[in-house]
Design a protein around this motif. Structure first.
Motif, short mmCIF file in Angstrom:
data_model
loop_
_atom_site.label_atom_id
_atom_site.label_comp_id
_atom_site.label_asym_id
_atom_site.label_seq_id
_atom_site.Cartn_x
_atom_site.Cartn_y
_atom_site.Cartn_z
N LYS A 123 0.80 -1.23 0.00
CA LYS A 123 0.00 0.00 0.00
C LYS A 123 0.83 1.28 0.00
N GLY A 167 -9.58 11.64 -9.92
CA GLY A 167 -9.86 11.06 -8.61
C GLY A 167 -8.71 11.31 -7.65
N SER A 168 -9.02 11.39 -6.40
CA SER A 168 -7.98 11.62 -5.42
C SER A 168 -7.29 10.31 -5.06
N ASN A 170 -7.15 9.15 -2.11
CA ASN A 170 -8.05 8.46 -1.19
C ASN A 170 -9.05 7.60 -1.92
N LEU A 171 -9.58 8.17 -3.00
CA LEU A 171 -10.57 7.42 -3.75
C LEU A 171 -9.94 6.18 -4.36
N HIS A 173 -7.51 4.47 -3.21
CA HIS A 173 -7.35 3.48 -2.12
C HIS A 173 -8.68 2.78 -1.84
N LEU A 174 -9.71 3.59 -1.81
CA LEU A 174 -11.03 3.05 -1.52
C LEU A 174 -11.44 2.05 -2.59
N ARG A 175 -11.16 2.39 -3.82
CA ARG A 175 -11.51 1.50 -4.92
C ARG A 175 -10.72 0.19 -4.81
N ASP A 177 -9.68 -1.10 -2.06
CA ASP A 177 -10.32 -1.84 -0.97
C ASP A 177 -11.54 -2.60 -1.46
#
Lengths: 640, 653
Positions: A123, A167-168, A170-171, A173-175, A177
């Motif tokens: 990560k 996209g940021s 954070n986004l 990372h979220l994707r 996940d």
């Protein structure tokens, strides 16, 4: 590491038993030896690499985070080189886990934790590609003057192409996940669902794979039994219909949500981008190849039905001519065919046998299907297949060795990052080598009945690799289109599936319940939507290429050598050239409909030869590859 | 989107004919919309879709800088729009509840509402972006202060909120992530088929046999078969459980929730200390409640250890006299009148105005629930009434919800919804009142014993069992976060341990199949950590009822009680309960709630001794427990028969 590295390649299914008919094999096919990678899952070596990776990833983040856009060209080049080394290490670990699972599916539960750990370890690296794609275009072009950086230009272009714009971090990372925790879980559920099915047949409890193999087996089963089995499979599939539809609907919508974030306007755009193929080229392919349904697949199945004697259902009566190959005989045959083309190819192929890179022994718990899995620079790929001595197995082994050679050549020439190629290019080497192996078998064979059967298999294979995959793609286009306006119910999916198959088979084949529900057994639809067209693309491409080779052979040794050199160079390009550029030297222009016509004409040639034969009717149909033999979705059996 | 917690009881499945003397009422949904094809309905859908767009155009990106007066206007507009959406949503779900055929129609409506509510997502997110100081200076503005409790509730998630693109992504993903896994769970259970003596039966049918069959052998056989099929699907259930735990772990981490329970506690407006005080007190009381009761029951069944399928098996005696609808109404209203004439008047409206659907019929959902709908209309109650004393208690329970919702509706749509911790107050309270009234009417000792035992078992299933569920969830989620995926055998192990701990040695958890009990409990799947609220609510109301019984000034109690109910969502539970002098953070408070259960057990055992003494003297052993059973009593194996109002659309949390 690149996202999705833990994602499994498509198109494999697991089997738990030997297909029938391997009785005349003298020597057992080999196991592979993974100890050269790591001695075991809990080995100190593996732990040490994991720790090393953790350390490198964190140090890398410390050195470069928030500065990727500001460092100089040479510095950026060096950073990418470091990144490449870290990713190679992570690939080594991930490949080992993947292979460890493939050899024994029950290992899945053992690898879960360490895969999650590796994912966490990697990560810290996520920032790098995110920052890289956000460097202003002007800046990156200026920096590119540095040779350290310039050599990574194709890789950077590839990253930019797949990047999520706007996209940021954070986004993303979220994707990531959600991909790990949700998308992959649906795919796993799908696999587990197929694996859990048992069909009671004559006192045996068969897995779907076993039932499929038995149904397609030439011997030891009467036509009536085949029909019963076929119905039993259909009934079993039907019981899983609602569940399959739920999974499929979820995955289609998932694909759509992710596509929208990429700014995609077509559902197949992710695959197109990955393949580096313009959507217009796909549309040309789609409209050009459709014209061949009537001329090729309809005609072939009509002929085959007539050969088998009407009604089509009775075709299974004819015992195919059985010709068993020991693994050793297969090895010799393949190496000879390769040597005739290029001694270098043959030498590389021989290494796979000597260095125990092939796992060909069928056994319970092992995945079915076949693949060639690259590991990291400096390591030969590992090949997995289930060798049962059928002619088709020899061809499959040739196919996978083609992949293996290709992977080696491109990695040596381009390094880890730039060696990745799209499916059409990847299949170029494998199908081409498969053709060589096929021609070698055909030339050796004097018995007209067997020759006829070989040609039947070849034509059927070529059709199922090209036109049938196109029909699958048509199905996907339609069902995804309907998903846009709401969930597509189970029976509706089945309707669309039957419709697409009818277009391919034509009037000679009557659709039954097996045809109706077999969409559930095609993993590509669930795991890599729209990927199937790549097979059609590759088949036609190789057909064209192979015709070019034949022409060169006819022209003389010099022209032949020139072709072999160009071809070897093609396999070394990795991602350093566009698809169009790659095939230009062979006089192939992918953007012209003419290109597609010329590819399809090879099938025509074989069909003419076949129809002209006077030999007694052999097995006819039903000699097709057992399901899951190759990476391509296996065609559901034709006979109703 | 709304997801109901529908408890499917066994009555409907048994196909028992209704033999009520009078006609049972059906509800009249025309107070919401004239019909499911009415132009008004579709006009309203078009309107809310358009207005959601307009709202977003008008306010999106502007909330943080808006003067207080305008913010109040925006919230009022949001409230009115949400209420209009809530009305449509309520109508669709109520129509569907009594007619399965309307599934697809309702799904189409939900889809459109989902699209509209996605447009409103920004609003709460932006409210959370207003800085503390800005908000304090604005809150005095006319109109805004009234919304302070709602703003406070929205902003309690502030520290856990992600950027708008992330929140939008999560919301878009929901139907193909958590939502679809929940559907898979439901579908898997629904599609299961079991073999009972050669007959193929559904889950409802087999559970009905398992819980209510008078034949012990049949019960045990059903238990074995049910758990065998569950076990066959164990891998799927385990994958669902692990996937949802994984999704939760990842989103919790992003949102900065430190423990698996944290987000639920926040939504319930409760702190972890209070929950632990409650759960701890219940655990400490396991021996005095569940262990003691099941030991007694095992003895009644003549065994050392109860088979798990006998845990809810009924005691001997018939179900008591059938109670016609009109009489049930009378009993309930009389009980209400005693506590509060104001509440009795509201309850009467439900009977008089067609707000209740009581008639069991094909295509209607099993179980019972109350739907608050919207303040501009009124709540609706659905039950399946067959006339047993148990049915009367269920009706009383739902009426409690209904009356509570009417009282709270005065707060307006955004503030009406009572926090989960207090949502059961009126329902359990009125169930208690009516239970007492029913018990007083019954003079047959054996029937009385049966009624009390049934009441105790309800409490066991609500307080003890839900607390054990909570412990189970804590361990599963905790272990997932620590070690990754749990294999099915491991989950089963945790299940057996937590069950054994709560039920005691008198329930035999070594029976093969008992380890699969976790697989079919919907709350673990669709509402993680929700279960403790049942125990919380029940214990709390026990204490409240105790307070009522002991209160010298009943009028004074009524006043405080009504205040509590009227508060709706404007006060957290500790504030709402302060007038009663309750301290929910203290274990002593919870002990008081639990002691109510203990007193019921005392009462039961005393009554039982009396019966035995009489039987001994008359030599009447006919009613020995092993061969007399009442088939009408509903088994309530998993969830207490409590319902919660479905969440309104557009919720962000």
């Amino acid at each position: 590491m690149k996202r999705g590295d833990f994602k499994r390649a498509a198109g494999r299914r697991k089997s738990e038993d030997l297909p029938a008919g391997n009785d005349n094999l003298p020597a057992a096919p080999p196991h592979w030896d993974l100890a050269g990678l790591y001695p075991g899952l809990d080995s100190a070596e593996l732990m040490a690499d994991k720790e090393k990776l953790d350390h490198l990833a964190r140090a890398f983040k410390g050195n470069y985070q928030d500065s990727v856009a500001y460092i100089s060209g040479p510095e950026l080049g060096i950073a990418i080189q470091e990144y490449e080394e870290i990713c190679s290490l992570s690939s080594r670990l991930a490949s080992y886990l993947f292979l460890f699972e493939a050899g024994d599916m029950s290992n899945f539960i053992k690898t879960g934790k360490i895969k999650a750990e590796l994912s966490d370890i990697c990560k810290p690296l996520d920032f790098f590609e995110d920052e890289l794609v956000n460097i202003p275009q002007k800046d990156i072009l200026v920096k590119m003057a540095a040779p350290e950086l310039a050599r990574y230009a194709p890789w950077i272009a590839n990253i930019l192409d797949g990047a999520l714009t706007g996209g940021s971090e954070n986004l993303s990372h979220l994707r990531h996940d959600f991909f790990m925790a949700n998308t992959e879980a649906w795919q796993r559920l799908y696999r587990e669902m197929l694996d859990a099915q048992r069909i009671d047949f004559q006192g045996r409890r068969l897995t779907l794979d076993e039932a499929d193999v038995l149904m397609n087996a030439g011997r030891g089963i009467s036509a009536q039994d085949k029909n019963n089995l076929r119905q039993a499979i259909a009934e079993k599939l039907k019981t899983q219909g609602k569940k399959s539809a739920l999974i499929y609907n979820a995955l289609m919508q998932d694909n759509r949500i992710e596509g929208r974030l990429h700014g995609y306007t077509r559902p197949d755009q992710a695959v197109n981008a990955e393949n580096g193929i313009a959507p217009e080229v796909i549309d040309t392919m789609r409209s050009t190849l459709r014209e061949y349904y009537a001329e090729q697949s309809h005609r072939f199945y009509e002929w085959a039905s007539a050969q088998a004697g009407a009604p089509a259902a009775s075709s299974g009566k004819n015992e195919p001519v059985k010709k068993g190959y020991s693994f050793d005989a297969a090895r010799k045959l393949i190496l000879r065919a390769f040597r005739k083309f290029s001694p270098g190819f043959s030498r590389t192929a021989a290494r796979f046998f000597h260095e125990k890179r092939i796992d060909a022994l069928p056994r319970p718990g092992k995945e079915s299907g076949a693949f060639s899995q690259p590991v990291c620079p400096g390591e030969l790929s590992f090949i997995m297949m289930n060798y049962t001595g059928e002619l088709q197995d020899v061809v499959v082994l040739g196919h996978e060795l083609g992949h293996g050679i290709h992977q080696k050549l491109s990695e040596d020439a381009c390094g880890f990052f730039k060696s990745g190629v799209s499916t059409p290019v990847a299949e170029t080497a494998s199908i081409f080598m498969e053709m060589l192996v096929f021609e070698e078998i055909l030339q050796q064979e004097k018995d007209p009945a067997i020759r006829k059967r070989l040609l039947v298999e070849k034509v059927e294979n070529m059709l199922s690799n090209s036109l049938q995959q196109l029909a699958y793609y048509e199905f996907e286009c339609r069902v995804h289109k309907e998903r846009e306006s709401g969930e597509v119910p189970f029976e509706r999916i089945s309707d669309l599936w039957v419709e697409a198959q009818k277009e391919y088979y034509g009037p000679a084949i009557v659709m039954d319940d097996y045809n109706r529900y077999s969409w559930m057994t095609v993993p590509h639809f669930f795991e890599t939507p729209f990927y199937v067209y790549s097979y059609a693309f590759a088949q036609v491409l190789v057909s064209s290429l192979y015709q070019a080779y034949q022409e060169a052979v006819e022209k003389g040794p010099e022209a032949r050598m020139e072709f072999v050199d160009s071809y070897t160079e093609l396999l070394q390009t990795g991602m350093t050239r566009s698809l169009h550029e790659m095939f230009w030297p062979f006089g192939l222009d992918l953007e012209e409909p003419e290109f597609w016509h010329s590819g399809m004409s090879l099938t025509d040639k074989y069909m003419k030869e076949l129809f002209a034969m006077e030999a007694p009717a052999p097995a006819g149909r039903n000699t097709s590859a057992p399901a899951g033999k190759k990476e391509k979705p296996s065609p559901p059996s034709k006979s109703p | 989107m709304p997801y109901w917690n529908v408890h499917v009881t066994k009555w409907v499945m048994m196909g028992k004919d209704m033999q009520d003397d009078g006609c049972l009422p059906r509800w009249d949904l025309r107070d919401l919309f004239p019909s499911d094809t009415a132009p008004e309905l579709f006009q309203s859908l078009d309107d809310v879709e358009r207005d959601a767009c307009l709202f977003s155009q008008r306010y999106s990106g502007k909330i943080t800088a808006m003067p207080g007066k305008d913010l109040a206007g925006a919230i009022a507009a949001f409230e009115s729009l949400s209420e209009r959406m809530g009305r449509i949503q309520s109508y669709a779900s109520l129509s569907r509840a009594v007619d399965q055929e309307k599934d697809i129609w309702a799904e189409g409506i939900y889809n459109r509402l989902r699209g509209a509510s996605e447009k409103l997502l920004f609003f709460k997110l932006e409210i959370n972006r207003i800085s503390e100081i800005d908000l304090l200076t604005r809150v005095a503005a006319p109109g805004l202060a009234a919304y302070a409790p709602w703003i406070g509730q929205v902003r309690s998630f502030r520290g856990h909120q992600l950027s708008e693109e992330e929140e939008t992504y999560i919301q878009q993903k929901f139907p193909v992530a958590q939502g679809a896994w929940v559907r898979l769970f439901d579908q898997t259970l629904m599609d299961m088929r079991f073999n009972l003596d050669g007959r193929e039966v559904t889950k409802e049918q087999i559970l009905n046999v398992m819980n209510t069959s008078p034949d012990k052998r049949e019960r045990h056989q059903a238990f074995a078969e049910f758990n065998r099929v569950l076990g066959e699907n164990g891998k799927t259930f385990s994958l669902i459980t692990n996937t949802l735990a994984g999704l939760k772990a990842r989103t919790d981490e992003r949102r900065g929730f430190t423990s698996p329970e944290s987000s639920r506690h926040l939504a319930n407006r409760i702190d972890v200390k209070t929950v632990e005080a409650m759960a701890g007190a219940v655990r400490d009381g396991y021996a005095r409640t569940a262990h003691r009761y099941y030991e007694w029951k095992a003895k009644k069944f003549g065994v050392h250890r109860l088979h798990p399928a006998d845990r809810n098996a009924p005691l001997p005696g018939d179900a008591g006299k059938k109670i016609p609808w009109a009489e049930a109404q009378k009993i309930i209203l009389a009980a209400y009148e005693k506590v509060s004439p104001e509440m009795a008047a509201i309850a009467k409206e439900f009977f008089d105005k067609g707000w209740i659907d009581a008639e069991p019929r094909a295509g209607k959902r099993g179980g019972a629930f109350t739907h608050s709908t919207v303040p501009s209309a009124h709540p609706y109650i659905m039950v399946n009434y067959f006339g047993s004393p148990r049915d009367v208690q269920v009706l009383a329970h739902e009426l409690g919800h209904g009356v509570h919702q009417v009282l709270a509706a005065r707060q307006g749509y955004l503030k009406a919804s009572t926090p989960l911790t207090l949502a059961e107050t009126a329902s359990v309270f009125s169930e208690m009142m009516v239970f007492r009234a029913l018990l007083d009417r019954e003079d047959d000792m054996i029937a009385r014993r049966k009624m009390i035992a049934a009441k105790i078992e309800d409490m066991m299933n609500t307080v003890v069992r839900q607390t054990a569920f909570y412990t189970f969830e804590q361990r599963v989620h905790g272990e997932y976060r620590e070690k990754g995926e749990l294999p099915p055998e491991r989950i089963s192990r945790i299940w057996v341990e937590t069950q054994r701990q709560s039920l005691g040695a008198s329930v035999n958890m070594d029976v093969p199949g008992a380890e699969n009990g976790w697989m079919y409990i919907p709350h673990f799947i669709n509402k993680p950590f929700y279960v403790y609220a049942y125990a919380f609510g029940d214990c709390l109301v026990n204490a409240l009822y105790d307070e009522y019984q002991k209160a010298p000034d009943k009028k004074g109690f009524e006043k405080k009680y009504l205040e509590l109910l009227k508060a709706g969502g404007t006060k957290p539970h500790e504030e709402a309960l302060a007038p009663f002098g309750f301290d929910t953070a203290s274990p002593a408070f919870w002990k008081r709630g639990i002691s109510v259960i203990e007193r019921y057990i005392d009462e039961l055992i005393a009554l039982d001794r009396k019966i035995e003494a009489v039987q001994k003297s008359t030599g009447d052993f006919k009613n020995s427990a092993r061969d007399m059973v009442d088939p009408l009593r509903p088994g309530n194996d998993n969830q207490p028969v409590r319902r919660k109002k479905p969440p309104a659309p557009g919720g962000v949390s």
